[in-house]
Write an enzyme that holds these catalytic residues in place. Structure first.
Site, PDB file in Angstrom:
ATOM      1  N   PHE A 127       0.833  -1.202   0.000  1.00  0.00           N
ATOM      2  CA  PHE A 127       0.000   0.000   0.000  1.00  0.00           C
ATOM      3  C   PHE A 127       0.871   1.258   0.000  1.00  0.00           C
ATOM      4  O   PHE A 127       1.789   1.382   0.802  1.00  0.00           O
ATOM      5  CB  PHE A 127      -0.921  -0.008   1.233  1.00  0.00           C
ATOM      6  CG  PHE A 127      -1.775   1.225   1.312  1.00  0.00           C
ATOM      7  CD1 PHE A 127      -2.712   1.501   0.325  1.00  0.00           C
ATOM      8  CD2 PHE A 127      -1.636   2.116   2.362  1.00  0.00           C
ATOM      9  CE1 PHE A 127      -3.489   2.660   0.380  1.00  0.00           C
ATOM     10  CE2 PHE A 127      -2.416   3.274   2.426  1.00  0.00           C
ATOM     11  CZ  PHE A 127      -3.346   3.539   1.432  1.00  0.00           C
ATOM     12  N   GLN A 128       0.596   2.141  -0.928  1.00  0.00           N
ATOM     13  CA  GLN A 128       1.324   3.408  -1.088  1.00  0.00           C
ATOM     14  C   GLN A 128       2.824   3.213  -1.314  1.00  0.00           C
ATOM     15  O   GLN A 128       3.630   4.043  -0.915  1.00  0.00           O
ATOM     16  CB  GLN A 128       1.064   4.337   0.099  1.00  0.00           C
ATOM     17  CG  GLN A 128      -0.390   4.807   0.110  1.00  0.00           C
ATOM     18  CD  GLN A 128      -0.647   5.970   1.052  1.00  0.00           C
ATOM     19  OE1 GLN A 128       0.045   6.142   2.043  1.00  0.00           O
ATOM     20  NE2 GLN A 128      -1.644   6.771   0.705  1.00  0.00           N
TER      21      GLN A 128
END
Ligand SMILES: Cc1ncc(C[n+]2csc(CCOP(=O)(O)OP(=O)(O)O)c2C)c(N)n1
Ligand SMILES: [Mg+2]
Lengths: 575, 173
Positions: A127-128
């Site tokens: 994530f990210q």
């Protein structure tokens, strides 16, 4: 209760606890006073450390990462010190890309810290997660990913050193979350810089200096080209003294504006695509071109075939790769601009014999100055700049966005001093001007700072209005509102058969109400008379103000060298 | 013109990407690149064969490489006295009847057969790129199944002749 007491102890303890605390400590050691930042998951440990630092280091929360990095650039331009940026991983980091590239092109020192996902998930599309190292390798002077807390002191030290020495530029440090959150196992040791591959040459070769000095004495048509390297070397005073001593005329580049006083008789003004007739003809006709810290950008040179065709070229630059890159150079001098000028002043014993040349250039200046015609249908944008110049005495710090208004500001806001002019030259980044002005105001709280922006570009980063209200930063925003993407419109009119394709802004916000919604004073001005009454009020007020200046849409920036044309083939010279 | 450039670099992550990305961005054509550790720990050497139009571009490529923080030294060794070698592995279609014929071809090249199977064999050759090219051409009629080449790597000779002798040594012209 017990827990609270322990927490309190933790908060007030001065020894760094986590990688992030160590980072803040290292930033303070580097003398950093201001952080331009925006939080997010991967930098939460850093924000914890900022919290624990209890205001001993100022953090300014912008509203968009692009705004904050341009502000950091404005700050760097004014202070000469690195602007320090913190953003989270993934989208936080990618939002910085434009600003990093802009700083790279215009040689501005930045140290950018990005959060990264934890080391054990790097490469898993977590994530990210974004490959910030790969993305920023071509747009930074150097970048690092911190792989161990123990490396952090060295990396931070090197990052500041690289960003601010030699030819300045942006350096990025990518910090995985488990590094910033990691606990320090031992007291960090004082780091030393270990950069065997980085030793910028700052002292000029004496033989080359002698060669240049001789060439100056022998020249019939010498001209100096002064670029931003003179700003980085803080060499304006030396340049001015040298030019005056030997009566050498001076052309400045867009970024070099202010390096030589515009009101000096030796000043020919700006050269290049929208340069003055005298400046461009001097570059065309000269027999000796002495370039201090300019990189012969194509917007300056025009078609290289016609650039200084009869000149011997001397180029003084701290970056050897710039010398000979675009223009063949007979006298290459790798040096800091100040060091070179100091040596050159001692070495140049005799002034050239060039009265005729000076007379010619004086005539050019007289016969073909910058010009525009007033129009009863509305306000001329050029005049707006002149009015701002007048009310600020030509002493303000001026930041611009990109487009026609930028070129008019460059032409009509003439500077007597260096370090007052902030513009995006190399990358030509719309959205740069307003946040850059904020950064400048943070750097120079007591100076008058004006943001001269277009109605198009202002809308790219206007969310930062929040900051100037919140911090009561008295930035004065002058919107040169022509209801158009004016520079695009101009090119379409002149170079694309007047096919005005998608360059008119048919609807716009009410900029006054917009300002007011951010609790900022706003004025709308349609006529010269109104502007004359409003401006003193605007500049007397100790707070931020926005002025929406409605100007004539069809005005064009002249003179102009069309793409592919030579520097002497200007159109729109005063008839 | 083809040039052989060596770059001594710090063995840090991303350095190969940095160098190749730089050359690509500035539109320099890389013909081959080989990288490996040197006698000093933490220092690697890259040998690049690049195609450049003229002296000015050549100067640019070396300056741009030198500008990289992790690059310690850049040398254009094309006109120096050097020893330069490349290694190639060539898999050729071959029945057992043809094997001795092929052996006869590769022998003058001091190449070796390093793998044999029912219908193919693998040949190892070391030498200057033009020598490898020549062998490949000779083997082509037999049916080349696969080629793997390392790219050139080079060292300057211990003794560097005077300038006027240099032309004779130049490897790539
Ligand atoms: C981010 C970005 N997008 C597009 C451009 C191309 N561009 C250059 S000038 C310009 C027009 C700018 O319009 P405005 O801000 O209103 O300024 P004006 O030229 O009207 O003064 C455009 C679109 C750019 N420089 N930057
Ligand atoms: Mg506009």
């Amino acid at each position: 209760m017990k827990v609270e007491a322990k927490e309190l102890e933790f908060q007030t303890s001065t020894a760094p606890q986590t990688g992030a605390d160590l980072l803040i400590d290292l930033l303070k050691k580097e003398g950093v006073e201001t952080l331009f930042g925006y939080p997010g998951g991967a930098v939460l440990p850093i924000y914890d450390a900022i919290y624990r630092a209890q205001g001993t280091i100022q953090h300014i929360l912008f509203r968009h990462e692009q705004g904050m990095i341009h502000a950091a650039e404005g700050y760097a331009r004014i202070t000469g010190k690195p602007g320090v940026v913190i953003a989270t991983s993934g989208p936080g980091a990618t939002n910085l890309v434009t600003g990093i590239t802009d700083a790279m092109m215009d040689s501005l020192p930045l140290v950018v810290f990005t959060g990264q996902v934890a080391r054990n998930v790097i490469g898993t599309d977590a994530f990210q997660e974004a490959d910030v190292m790969a993305i920023t390798t071509p747009i930074t002077k150097h970048n690092y990913q911190v792989r161990s807390i123990a490396d952090l002191p060295r990396i931070v030290k090197e990052a500041f050193h690289i960003a601010s020495t030699g030819r300045p530029g942006p350096v990025l440090v990518d910090i995985p979350k488990d590094i910033s959150a990691g606990l320090l196992s031992e007291e960090p040791k004082e780091a030393t810089i270990n950069l065997p591959g980085y030793q910028p040459t700052t002292k000029p070769n004496p033989l080359q200096i002698k060669k240049l000095a001789d060439s100056i004495t022998k020249a019939k048509k010498p001209v100096i080209l002064s670029g931003a390297g003179v700003l980085h070397g803080k060499a304006s005073a030396e340049l001015t003294a040298f030019a005056e001593q030997h009566q050498l005329p001076v052309v400045t580049t867009l970024l070099g504006l202010g390096t030589f006083p515009a009101d000096s008789p030796l000043s020919l003004g700006m050269g290049g695509m929208h340069g003055t007739y005298a400046a461009n003809m001097a570059l065309y006709e000269c027999d000796l071109l002495i370039n201090f810290g300019a990189r012969f950008d194509d917007r300056l040179t025009g078609n290289l075939k016609h650039f200084a065709p009869n000149a011997k070229v001397a180029h003084i630059d701290i970056d050897p790769a710039e010398i000979g890159k675009n223009v063949p150079t007979q006298i290459p001098i790798v040096s800091d601009s100040k060091e070179a000028l100091t040596e050159l002043r001692t070495e140049t014993k005799e002034s050239p014999n060039h009265e005729e040349w000076l007379e010619t250039l004086k005539q050019y200046k007289q016969d073909y100055p910058l010009w525009f015609k007033h129009d009863s249908n509305g306000m001329c944008p050029q005049w707006v700049i002149e009015a701002v110049h007048k009310v600020t005495n030509g002493d303000a710090i001026v930041a611009t966005d990109v487009g026609q208004h930028q070129m008019w500001a460059a032409q009509y806001y003439t500077f007597k001093q260096p370090h007052r002019w902030i513009t995006s030259g190399g990358l030509g980044t719309m959205g740069f001007g307003f946040p850059a002005a904020i950064g400048a105001q943070i750097a120079a709280p007591d100076s008058t700072v004006v943001a001269i922006v277009g109605d198009g570009g202002f809308q790219m980063t206007l969310q930062e209005l929040s900051i100037i209200y919140e911090r009561n930063l008295p930035v004065k925003i002058i919107i040169v509102n022509n209801g158009a993407l004016g520079m695009v419109r101009q090119w379409q009119e002149l170079l694309h058969g007047n096919r005005i394709s998608e360059s008119i802004l048919h609807t716009q916000p009410d900029f006054v109400k917009l300002a007011e919604s951010y609790s900022i004073r706003g004025y709308r001005v349609d006529t010269q008379e109104e502007l004359i009454t409003v401006l003193p009020e605007v500049f007397a007020y100790n707070g931020p103000v926005l002025v929406d200046c409605r100007v004539l849409q069809q005005e064009k920036v002249f003179p102009m060298i069309a793409p592919g044309k030579g520097i002497h083939e200007m159109i729109g010279v005063k008839p | 013109m083809k040039r052989i450039i060596t770059a001594t670099v710090q063995d840090r992550s991303g350095v190969l990407y940095r160098v190749t990305g730089l050359l690509q961005r500035r539109q320099f054509n890389i013909e081959s690149i080989s990288v490996g550790p040197t006698e000093t720990e933490g220092i690697s050497k890259m040998t690049l064969v690049v195609e450049v139009e003229d002296e000015q571009r050549l100067e640019q490529v070396t300056k741009q490489l030198n500008k990289q923080i992790d690059v310690l030294k850049v040398s254009d060794i094309t006109d120096k006295a050097i020893v330069a070698r490349e290694l190639a592995l060539i898999k050729v279609a071959s029945s057992s009847q043809l094997r001795s014929e092929i052996n006869g071809i590769i022998d003058p090249f001091r190449a070796l057969i390093i793998d044999v199977s029912k219908d193919s064999l693998a040949i190892q050759i070391t030498g200057r790129p033009d020598k490898i090219d020549a062998l490949i051409e000779l083997l082509r009629p037999y049916g080349i199944k696969e080629i793997a080449r390392t790219g050139l790597t080079a060292l300057q000779r211990g003794h560097q002749p005077q300038v006027n002798e240099l032309a004779a040594h130049a490897l790539l012209k």
